[in-house]
Each structure stands twice: as C-alpha cells, then as structure tokens.
Design a protein around this motif. Structure first.
Motif, PDB file in Angstrom:
ATOM      1  N   ARG A  84       1.182  13.828   6.927  1.00 23.80           N
ATOM      2  CA  ARG A  84       1.120  12.396   7.208  1.00 23.80           C
ATOM      3  C   ARG A  84       1.273  12.186   8.707  1.00 23.80           C
ATOM      4  N   ASP A  86       1.471   9.356  11.868  1.00 21.05           N
ATOM      5  CA  ASP A  86       1.650   7.971  12.308  1.00 21.05           C
ATOM      6  C   ASP A  86       1.183   7.878  13.755  1.00 21.05           C
ATOM      7  N   TYR A  87       0.298   6.943  14.003  1.00 17.81           N
ATOM      8  CA  TYR A  87      -0.241   6.782  15.362  1.00 17.81           C
ATOM      9  C   TYR A  87       0.513   5.670  16.071  1.00 17.81           C
ATOM     10  N   ALA A 128       1.709  10.231  18.734  1.00 13.96           N
ATOM     11  CA  ALA A 128       1.702  10.301  17.274  1.00 13.96           C
ATOM     12  C   ALA A 128       2.824  11.201  16.796  1.00 13.96           C
TER      13      ALA A 128
ATOM     14  N   ASP B 112      -1.594   4.786  10.116  1.00 17.16           N
ATOM     15  CA  ASP B 112      -1.099   6.052   9.584  1.00 17.16           C
ATOM     16  C   ASP B 112      -2.143   6.628   8.647  1.00 17.16           C
ATOM     17  N   THR B 114      -2.490   9.897   5.656  1.00 14.35           N
ATOM     18  CA  THR B 114      -1.882  11.003   4.914  1.00 14.35           C
ATOM     19  C   THR B 114      -2.958  11.792   4.191  1.00 14.35           C
TER      20      THR B 114
END
Lengths: 143, 168
Positions: A84, A86-87, A128, B112, B114
């Motif tokens: 996973r 996250d930016y 990120a 985000d 995943t």
C-alpha cells in the motif's frame, strides 16, 4: 552478511529495475536504500514533469523486497503479497528519488515492511510512504 | 418537427478515439511501458504487451511487481480520467473538437494505492480493467483487476483513492 551480498548482486541486475535506472545505495540487516534518477520517460504529469506514481511504486516495491532479502534469518528469496502506497506530495521534477525500506518483523512465512521515499528536498517531507507484506522463508539452522 | 438525424457512427467513433488518445498520449510513462487501450463504447481494456524489460525475476521468469503495480495504477488513472471526460463530452460540457489540439485533459491524482499480488505475473501480455466504485466531486475510489490468459484468474488487483481534477 551472505544475504546482503545476494541483495547487492541481484537487485541492480533485474531488467525492470535497470530500465528505471535504480541504484542500490545501502544495504544492512533487514534494511535497504535504493535511488532512482528523474527521467523524462517516467513522467506521469506532462504539465509539471512529476514522475508517475507507478514508477514510485516500482522503486518502493524493489527497495522493500531488497530489505526482506537482506534479512539474515531468511533464505534470500521473496515475492510481494501486497503493497500500500500513500502519496504525500508530488516529487520535484528533475530530482533523484531515494527510498529507504525496513523489514521490521518476520514470521516463519511472512515479512512485514515499511518504506519512505524522499526527493532531494528532504525538508519538504516524504514524497510517499508504504507498508506491505512479502513472502518469507526462514532459513533452517544447521547445527 | 422531426428529430435531427443522428451523426454517422464513424464521426462519433473518431471523436471518442481522438479524446481517449489525447488522454493517453500526454503521459510519457504510459508509452515507456508500452501500455495501449482498447475501447468498446465507454469500456476500456488496458493492455501491457510483454517486454523483456518488464521482468523482475529472470530465473522464473516473472514480471516485476513494480511493472504490475504501475500497469494497475495507469489503468485506474486512465479509467477514471476517461469516465470523467466521457461524461463531460456526452453532456456537452467539453467540446471534443478542442481536445487533442495541444490541449491535454487534466488527470486525477493518486492519494493512495494498494496492490494485491495474487499470482506470479507470467512472461506474456497482461490485460486490466478499472471499475469506478465511487466518483464524487473531490474524491474517487477505483478498483482494478489484471489477468493474463484467463479472465477468471486475475494475477493482481488493486484499490486506490484519487483526487478529482479541477473543472476547467
């Protein structure tokens, strides 16, 4: 130590990592640092010259996999189960990206990782962050 | 009063293909990976043609997880971007004649993402489709599935949240 040597030899020779220009900077026990140069071919937003999220993913996946391989208690092989990302902010155009990954826990079959990517403007905070699970095989101790 | 005659099918098709092309061609990373899009009405299928440079594990051999994740993220962004553009063209909010002539439509930004690696990516072509589960004014949630030989056996799937592009 042996697995850290494997990590060094293997990672830069992977065809996809090579195509993206990845470079192994540091490797330690369950820890790795890789970098990737800015390249016009990797741009995702032509208006700003920002690198595509997919290329950042590739850097983080590779770095995380390297950190797992570099665990001394493992067999030196792994595959990604999930990742996973996250930016936080766009990477600055023209700057090299640097990703640090830590394999912070393993079970007999799973390795858990955390990773952070920064550009050359470290004060602006991470570009990120990532968390993931990788396959893991514990090495049988021969006594 | 008779209804105006519908436009010739070729004119509509060309207009839609030109709009999609403008969306895809503006992104260098899509060309770098060699990803193409097959359009049937508003439905898109992304194609990642096999290349040796996509390999991560040369001994298996298997696709690099980063190549797979990139393919899924590209499919999600273009899938969402295309659904936004499609609505704007159909509602008349965007003049499709203006698209492509140096004007690239803005794309959503990833918040985000995943990726779930289900099986080894084999050294052959891969396909993917995106499903926009929710698309609001600010945020969208998109799910993507990728497969190779068998549509019923996906080798990777992903879910991501995206920031919608500003209206222009």
């Amino acid at each position: 130590m042996q697995n850290q040597t494997i990590a060094r030899q293997v990672i830069e020779s992977l065809p996809f990592s090579q195509a993206l220009g990845m470079r192994l900077e540091e490797v330690g026990e369950g820890r790795a640092v890789l970098s990737m140069p800015w390249d016009a071919r990797l741009v995702g937003d032509p208006h700003t010259g920002v690198i595509h999220g997919g290329a950042v993913s590739a850097l983080m996946d590779t770095t995380a996999g390297t950190a797992v391989i570099a665990r001394g208690d493992g067999t030196g092989t792994t595959a990604t189960l999930d990742l996973r990302i996250d930016y936080m902010r766009p990477a600055r155009s023209g700057q090299r990206l640097r990703c640090e990954a830590v394999c912070y826990h393993t079970t007999r079959t799973v390795a858990f990782i955390r990773a952070t990517t920064q550009d050359e403007d470290a004060e602006a905070g991470p570009v990120a962050t990532a968390v993931g699970a990788f396959t893991f095989e514990r090495r049988e101790e021969v006594s | 009063m008779s209804k105006p005659r519908p436009e010739p099918v070729q004119v509509i098709k060309e207009r839609r293909d030109r709009a999609l092309d403008a969306l895809v061609r503006g992104v260098p990373y899509i060309a770098f990976l060699g990803i193409a899009f097959d359009r049937r009405g508003d439905e898109l299928t992304a194609i990642l043609p096999y290349r040796e440079t996509h390999i991560g594990n040369p001994t298996l051999p298997a696709l690099h997880g980063g190549a797979t994740a990139s393919f899924l993220e590209v499919t999600a962004i273009i899938g969402l971007g295309w659904s936004i553009l499609w609505e704007r063209i159909e509602s008349g909010a965007v003049d499709p004649a203006a698209i492509g002539a140096g004007r690239i439509p803005a794309l959503p930004k990833t918040i985000d993402f995943t990726t779930d690696f289900l099986r080894t990516g084999l050294p052959r072509d891969a396909y993917a489709r995106a499903l926009v589960n929710r698309s609001g004014r600010r945020y969208a949630s998109v799910h993507v599935e990728a497969w190779q030989d068998n549509r019923a056996r996906p080798f990777a799937q992903a879910t991501g949240h995206f920031l919608m592009p500003a209206d222009d």
